[in-house]
Design a protein around this motif. Structure first.
Motif, PDB file in Angstrom:
ATOM      1  N   PRO A 213       0.811  -1.236   0.000  1.00  0.00           N
ATOM      2  CA  PRO A 213       0.000   0.000   0.000  1.00  0.00           C
ATOM      3  C   PRO A 213       0.842   1.282   0.000  1.00  0.00           C
ATOM      4  N   ARG A 214       2.136   1.179   0.276  1.00  0.00           N
ATOM      5  CA  ARG A 214       2.967   2.389   0.270  1.00  0.00           C
ATOM      6  C   ARG A 214       3.936   2.432  -0.910  1.00  0.00           C
ATOM      7  N   PHE A 215       3.656   1.650  -1.934  1.00  0.00           N
ATOM      8  CA  PHE A 215       4.421   1.710  -3.178  1.00  0.00           C
ATOM      9  C   PHE A 215       3.693   2.688  -4.099  1.00  0.00           C
ATOM     10  N   PHE A 216       4.279   3.887  -4.226  1.00  0.00           N
ATOM     11  CA  PHE A 216       3.624   4.951  -5.014  1.00  0.00           C
ATOM     12  C   PHE A 216       4.442   5.276  -6.259  1.00  0.00           C
ATOM     13  N   ASN A 217       5.270   4.345  -6.669  1.00  0.00           N
ATOM     14  CA  ASN A 217       6.335   4.637  -7.626  1.00  0.00           C
ATOM     15  C   ASN A 217       5.883   4.709  -9.080  1.00  0.00           C
ATOM     16  N   GLN A 218       4.843   3.972  -9.393  1.00  0.00           N
ATOM     17  CA  GLN A 218       4.443   3.831 -10.797  1.00  0.00           C
ATOM     18  C   GLN A 218       2.999   4.250 -10.952  1.00  0.00           C
ATOM     19  N   ILE A 219       2.627   4.502 -12.187  1.00  0.00           N
ATOM     20  CA  ILE A 219       1.226   4.770 -12.486  1.00  0.00           C
ATOM     21  C   ILE A 219       0.405   3.489 -12.309  1.00  0.00           C
ATOM     22  N   SER A 220       1.040   2.359 -12.600  1.00  0.00           N
ATOM     23  CA  SER A 220       0.379   1.074 -12.348  1.00  0.00           C
ATOM     24  C   SER A 220       0.830   0.549 -10.998  1.00  0.00           C
ATOM     25  N   CYS A 221      -0.005   0.633 -10.013  1.00  0.00           N
ATOM     26  CA  CYS A 221       0.336   0.164  -8.666  1.00  0.00           C
ATOM     27  C   CYS A 221      -0.767  -0.751  -8.168  1.00  0.00           C
ATOM     28  N   GLY A 222      -0.461  -1.449  -7.099  1.00  0.00           N
ATOM     29  CA  GLY A 222      -1.504  -2.201  -6.414  1.00  0.00           C
ATOM     30  C   GLY A 222      -1.667  -3.599  -6.971  1.00  0.00           C
ATOM     31  N   LEU A 223      -2.329  -4.423  -6.190  1.00  0.00           N
ATOM     32  CA  LEU A 223      -2.597  -5.784  -6.637  1.00  0.00           C
ATOM     33  C   LEU A 223      -4.053  -6.081  -6.322  1.00  0.00           C
ATOM     34  N   ASP A 224      -4.891  -5.944  -7.324  1.00  0.00           N
ATOM     35  CA  ASP A 224      -6.291  -6.293  -7.149  1.00  0.00           C
ATOM     36  C   ASP A 224      -6.402  -7.810  -7.181  1.00  0.00           C
ATOM     37  N   LEU A 225      -6.922  -8.386  -6.103  1.00  0.00           N
ATOM     38  CA  LEU A 225      -6.871  -9.845  -5.997  1.00  0.00           C
ATOM     39  C   LEU A 225      -7.852 -10.547  -6.934  1.00  0.00           C
ATOM     40  N   VAL A 226      -8.913  -9.879  -7.292  1.00  0.00           N
ATOM     41  CA  VAL A 226      -9.833 -10.488  -8.267  1.00  0.00           C
ATOM     42  C   VAL A 226      -9.168 -10.511  -9.645  1.00  0.00           C
ATOM     43  N   SER A 227      -8.515  -9.408  -9.998  1.00  0.00           N
ATOM     44  CA  SER A 227      -7.801  -9.383 -11.270  1.00  0.00           C
ATOM     45  C   SER A 227      -6.690 -10.433 -11.267  1.00  0.00           C
ATOM     46  N   MET A 228      -6.026 -10.564 -10.123  1.00  0.00           N
ATOM     47  CA  MET A 228      -4.959 -11.564 -10.027  1.00  0.00           C
ATOM     48  C   MET A 228      -5.526 -12.974 -10.201  1.00  0.00           C
ATOM     49  N   ALA A 229      -6.646 -13.237  -9.556  1.00  0.00           N
ATOM     50  CA  ALA A 229      -7.279 -14.553  -9.729  1.00  0.00           C
ATOM     51  C   ALA A 229      -7.608 -14.768 -11.200  1.00  0.00           C
ATOM     52  N   GLY A 230      -8.047 -13.704 -11.850  1.00  0.00           N
ATOM     53  CA  GLY A 230      -8.335 -13.782 -13.282  1.00  0.00           C
ATOM     54  C   GLY A 230      -7.105 -14.140 -14.084  1.00  0.00           C
ATOM     55  N   GLU A 231      -5.963 -13.584 -13.684  1.00  0.00           N
ATOM     56  CA  GLU A 231      -4.731 -13.876 -14.414  1.00  0.00           C
ATOM     57  C   GLU A 231      -4.262 -15.308 -14.158  1.00  0.00           C
ATOM     58  N   TRP A 232      -4.497 -15.805 -12.959  1.00  0.00           N
ATOM     59  CA  TRP A 232      -4.188 -17.217 -12.705  1.00  0.00           C
ATOM     60  C   TRP A 232      -4.996 -18.103 -13.653  1.00  0.00           C
ATOM     61  N   LEU A 233      -6.287 -17.798 -13.759  1.00  0.00           N
ATOM     62  CA  LEU A 233      -7.127 -18.601 -14.654  1.00  0.00           C
ATOM     63  C   LEU A 233      -6.653 -18.463 -16.102  1.00  0.00           C
ATOM     64  N   THR A 234      -6.306 -17.247 -16.479  1.00  0.00           N
ATOM     65  CA  THR A 234      -5.814 -17.021 -17.845  1.00  0.00           C
ATOM     66  C   THR A 234      -4.604 -17.908 -18.128  1.00  0.00           C
ATOM     67  N   ALA A 235      -3.706 -17.974 -17.150  1.00  0.00           N
ATOM     68  CA  ALA A 235      -2.506 -18.804 -17.321  1.00  0.00           C
ATOM     69  C   ALA A 235      -2.908 -20.266 -17.502  1.00  0.00           C
ATOM     70  N   THR A 236      -3.828 -20.715 -16.693  1.00  0.00           N
ATOM     71  CA  THR A 236      -4.214 -22.125 -16.727  1.00  0.00           C
ATOM     72  C   THR A 236      -4.966 -22.451 -18.018  1.00  0.00           C
ATOM     73  N   ALA A 237      -5.790 -21.527 -18.484  1.00  0.00           N
ATOM     74  CA  ALA A 237      -6.524 -21.752 -19.735  1.00  0.00           C
ATOM     75  C   ALA A 237      -5.575 -21.643 -20.939  1.00  0.00           C
ATOM     76  N   ASN A 238      -4.517 -20.863 -20.802  1.00  0.00           N
ATOM     77  CA  ASN A 238      -3.402 -20.809 -21.760  1.00  0.00           C
ATOM     78  C   ASN A 238      -3.820 -20.886 -23.218  1.00  0.00           C
ATOM     79  N   THR A 239      -4.592 -19.913 -23.658  1.00  0.00           N
ATOM     80  CA  THR A 239      -4.943 -19.940 -25.073  1.00  0.00           C
ATOM     81  C   THR A 239      -4.591 -18.618 -25.749  1.00  0.00           C
ATOM     82  N   ASN A 240      -4.793 -18.587 -27.020  1.00  0.00           N
ATOM     83  CA  ASN A 240      -4.371 -17.501 -27.876  1.00  0.00           C
ATOM     84  C   ASN A 240      -5.621 -16.815 -28.402  1.00  0.00           C
ATOM     85  N   MET A 241      -5.551 -15.492 -28.523  1.00  0.00           N
ATOM     86  CA  MET A 241      -6.759 -14.739 -28.840  1.00  0.00           C
ATOM     87  C   MET A 241      -7.024 -14.593 -30.326  1.00  0.00           C
TER      88      MET A 241
END
Lengths: 507, 507
Positions: free
Chosen positions: B100-128
């Protein structure tokens, strides 16, 4: 302007108990957070994907699919239970690309170590542009590229490279850098006052070379398709004729692309001979080894890419033969410095020179991208798990399986190879159903054109296996089998052969 | 050639019990697989990252870092226990960008729902690239873009777009498409016979516009920097003067970029006025809202981007203000069809037209990339979790916090705002240590130049917080605070203010 009623716990719909306001960072409720994260852990999916008798997909047309799943972004927040259900639905309706009988793409399979690496990458969620915020990953990129430079046969002290979002962008990096090397001034003043440039690539090469020529302002018409032989390899003599002709026409040959592992046939162009021609005419040699690069890890098969060490640049996608998760692609350069000179924009507001560490580690100025996803960790972890030895064995084993499958196609009635022998892990073939076998060639060809699409459509309905098809030149639609998933066994190959017969004879 | 001794269980080092040959797909040992995957689940890291008193990083110079972790790819396979240890080490030595005190970048933070989404993306491992292998994700991309088009104010029936690997590539898409719209023939024959094109963007805009001009063969010198006012906004009158001047010089104005949320100051260019100028001169209007795009989700603040509906193209990075994991970036177009016409290369061997479903859903022909990572799922899942309402509240809350922080800076001795008031979530300021306050302006400025880098270096050693700095124009180095992490509270902002004083006064 918003008033001060916005509190920290703002997103709590009245009638729902467990919402995102119950998890970090909205609260410090670790229990709820853990519960949510554990519920999306994808172990069940992974297990089921690996069961051969489970379906690869449940096919639905787009309009039907839209009825089966609610893709709309809602006005109101949704609770976590609903999100977990969404995840299940998405997986259920998707294609199991890691299924051992999914042979549809060059990138197949799900390496679980690479997947674990991608989970960690997501959680670490950083950007690859500076050492400041990605210290370990920046150093790791170099350590991994070192092995790739060695495999190519370059001096690792003077080589360079960058991980790019896919092979097409890697090829764009190569072309843009080649242009810079020949006409550095064009970075600043464009192509207006530069002679008309041209690019050479085989007619069987990937379309991204042509696309890169269009993006770069060279134009796709100045990307010349060099004919290939019966095995799908570029004919070097034809290349040289075209180079000489283009010079006579007042063009400047800029870039020759040799493909190591073409998309359809898996053919490897004769790099040595092409390198001789490039040397004679002083042209940048690029090797698009997006698919074939992995062969460099096998002492038994690297001869197929002999001469690659003479290239100026190489595209190599570890997400293909090496089995890393999508996406993982590198553009590698024999000569250090060019990439930086080509792409550096002196954005000192992002890449400060007065930092407390050696800023030569920052990669931002080498990239066309600014933010860059961490594509290296999943590769690094997987490569550690296998070691050089493991990859050697994996590549050799896949080549053995390709040999087995080819032999089965040769021996099985109704099957015909398009190119015999195939040189790599693409095995292209027709299945000619019984009732077509006695037809005259013209009618046979016309009817054969429709067979592969029909079999494929039926295959997708059954969901038992998937393999791609395409037409090429005068050849009617044929199947392109790809053996790149490390999960494949001989039984899986036998299954495909039987399944196609089974479908093909009931059309 | 390899002999037949290669078996399925080939990678089993003698002295190690649990190796990758003990997990799927090398065996069907589900227990070992599950054990491995559970051991890399990153719950502990996530929990610790959210504890404010834990360090953000443990700073080491590159040479030291190489001593602390073994990054080399080994010859032999490594066992799973070792890999899990590697994962722990990598996380320990990395930067906790979700703290919460990392203010260094425009992209900060770790939204856990988005992270869960990325885990699923990795597991589904497909191409768009095709509906065939990514049916749900392809439809999802359209559903998500629909909300983005609506937010911009476009007719969703005729708008278009694509997810791109980062804002720089999104800007490249926009420029390349604008070129195609004006000179469609240049796709085929290049820029040689096209008039000299030029591009306009503010001097405070992102360097990727210049970079795109270089890549496209227009040249970075033909990307003109338009002056900005004291708030960092493009001066429309200066833009029009430059356009008229360029025409007199025989150039063809192709593309004007308005920035909505500049990198350093967060300024939003006056889109309406610029759109009027573009209309008068018939020039493509692009809005780089990579950072500011999220403001469109707040009815209270969207006025800052008023006129964006008049743009021909918009870059919008949900991995910035919206908090999606890296990377997630969209390039959106008001007019359907152009993207396809610009990038289509008729690669029928990949994008067959005789498939059993409606192939207009396939996106491969719209992309510069061939393979394309699934960047939409993590955004979709997160957006579902918040709904439109949740994002409205989140954006407004961050703007409130920025107001609070600005006020604190104004009131606290030793602090000075660079731009007052800041218009967005970037708050730029100097801290002037006590012993500099009475110096004459010239010496004060010279010494102030070195203060921010010194404080930053000490801050990284302490590991308590991180915030970026840079010089700009004649201004000495100043801090750029970014309030985009949804985990931030007022206490975190107070902490930063105290920490900088504490370091600054002991330099």
């Amino acid at each position: 302007l918003p008033n001060q009623t916005h509190k920290r716990l703002l997103i709590r719909p009245v009638d729902e108990i467990c919402s995102i306001s119950d998890i970090l960072p909205q609260t410090d409720n670790w229990k709820g957070t853990e519960k949510f994260l554990r519920s999306v852990i994808l172990l069940k999916y992974i297990r089921e994907e690996n069961v051969r008798t489970n379906k690869i997909l449940e096919f639905h047309h787009p309009a039907e699919m839209l009825q089966l799943i609610d893709l709309e972004i809602p006005e109101k927040p949704q609770n976590l239970e609903h999100l977990v259900k969404c995840c299940e639905e998405v997986l259920r309706l998707g294609v199991r690309t890691g299924h051992p009988r999914f042979f549809n793409q060059i990138s197949c399979g799900l390496d679980l170590v690479s997947m674990a690496g991608e989970w960690l990458t997501a959680t670490a969620n950083t950007n690859m542009f500076t050492y400041e915020i990605a210290p370990v990953f920046i150093l790791m990129e170099k350590a991994v590229m070192k092995r790739m430079w060695e495999a190519i046969g370059w001096d690792v002290e003077t080589a360079d490279g960058i991980f790019a979002p896919g092979g097409a962008i890697a090829n764009l990096y190569a072309l843009s850098t080649a242009r810079h090397a020949l006409y550095p001034h064009s970075k600043y003043v464009g192509l207006k006052d530069v002679p008309t440039l041209c690019v050479f690539t085989s007619e069987d090469s990937h379309y991204s070379i042509k696309s890169a020529a269009a993006v770069c302002g060279i134009g796709s018409d100045f990307c010349f398709n060099i004919p290939t032989d019966n095995a799908g390899k570029m004919i070097p003599e034809a290349l040289e004729v075209k180079i000489i002709e283009s010079k006579k026409d007042g063009l400047v040959p800029l870039f020759v692309c040799c493909t190591a592992g073409t998309t359809v046939y898996g053919a490897c162009d004769p790099i040595e001979k092409v390198a001789d021609i490039c040397k004679r005419h002083k042209i940048w040699l690029h090797v698009d080894a997006a698919w074939g690069g992995g062969l460099l890890l096998s002492p038994e098969y690297r001869y197929k890419l002999a001469g690659i060490e003479r290239a100026n640049s190489v595209t190599w996608n570890p997400h293909k033969l090496m089995g890393a998760l999508l996406q993982c692609s590198a553009c590698l350069f024999r000569q250090d410095g060019l990439l930086f000179q080509c792409n550096q924009m002196s954005a000192d507001y992002l890449f400060m020179q007065d930092k407390p560490y050696d800023v030569s580690y920052d990669t931002g100025d080498k990239a066309i991208q600014c933010g860059r996803h961490n594509d290296v960790f999943k590769l690094w972890l997987m490569w550690k798990s296998k070691g050089m030895e493991g990859y050697r064995q994996q590549v050799n084993r896949l080549m053995d399986l390709a040999g087995y499958f080819t032999q089965r196609i040769r021996e099985t009635e109704g099957y015909e190879l398009v190119i015999d022998p195939p040189e790599f892990l693409n095995i292209c073939f027709w299945y000619v159903p019984n009732n077509l076998r006695e037809l005259d060639p013209v009618e046979r060809k016309a009817r054969l054109e429709k067979i592969a699409p029909k079999i494929k459509a039926r295959m997708m309905e059954r969901g038992t296996t998937m393999v791609g098809y395409q037409p090429d030149k005068q050849r009617p639609n044929f199947f392109r089998m790809i053996i790149s998933n490390q999960a494949i066994t001989k039984d899986d190959l036998d299954f495909l052969i039987e399944e196609i017969i089974d479908i093909g004879e009931t059309l």
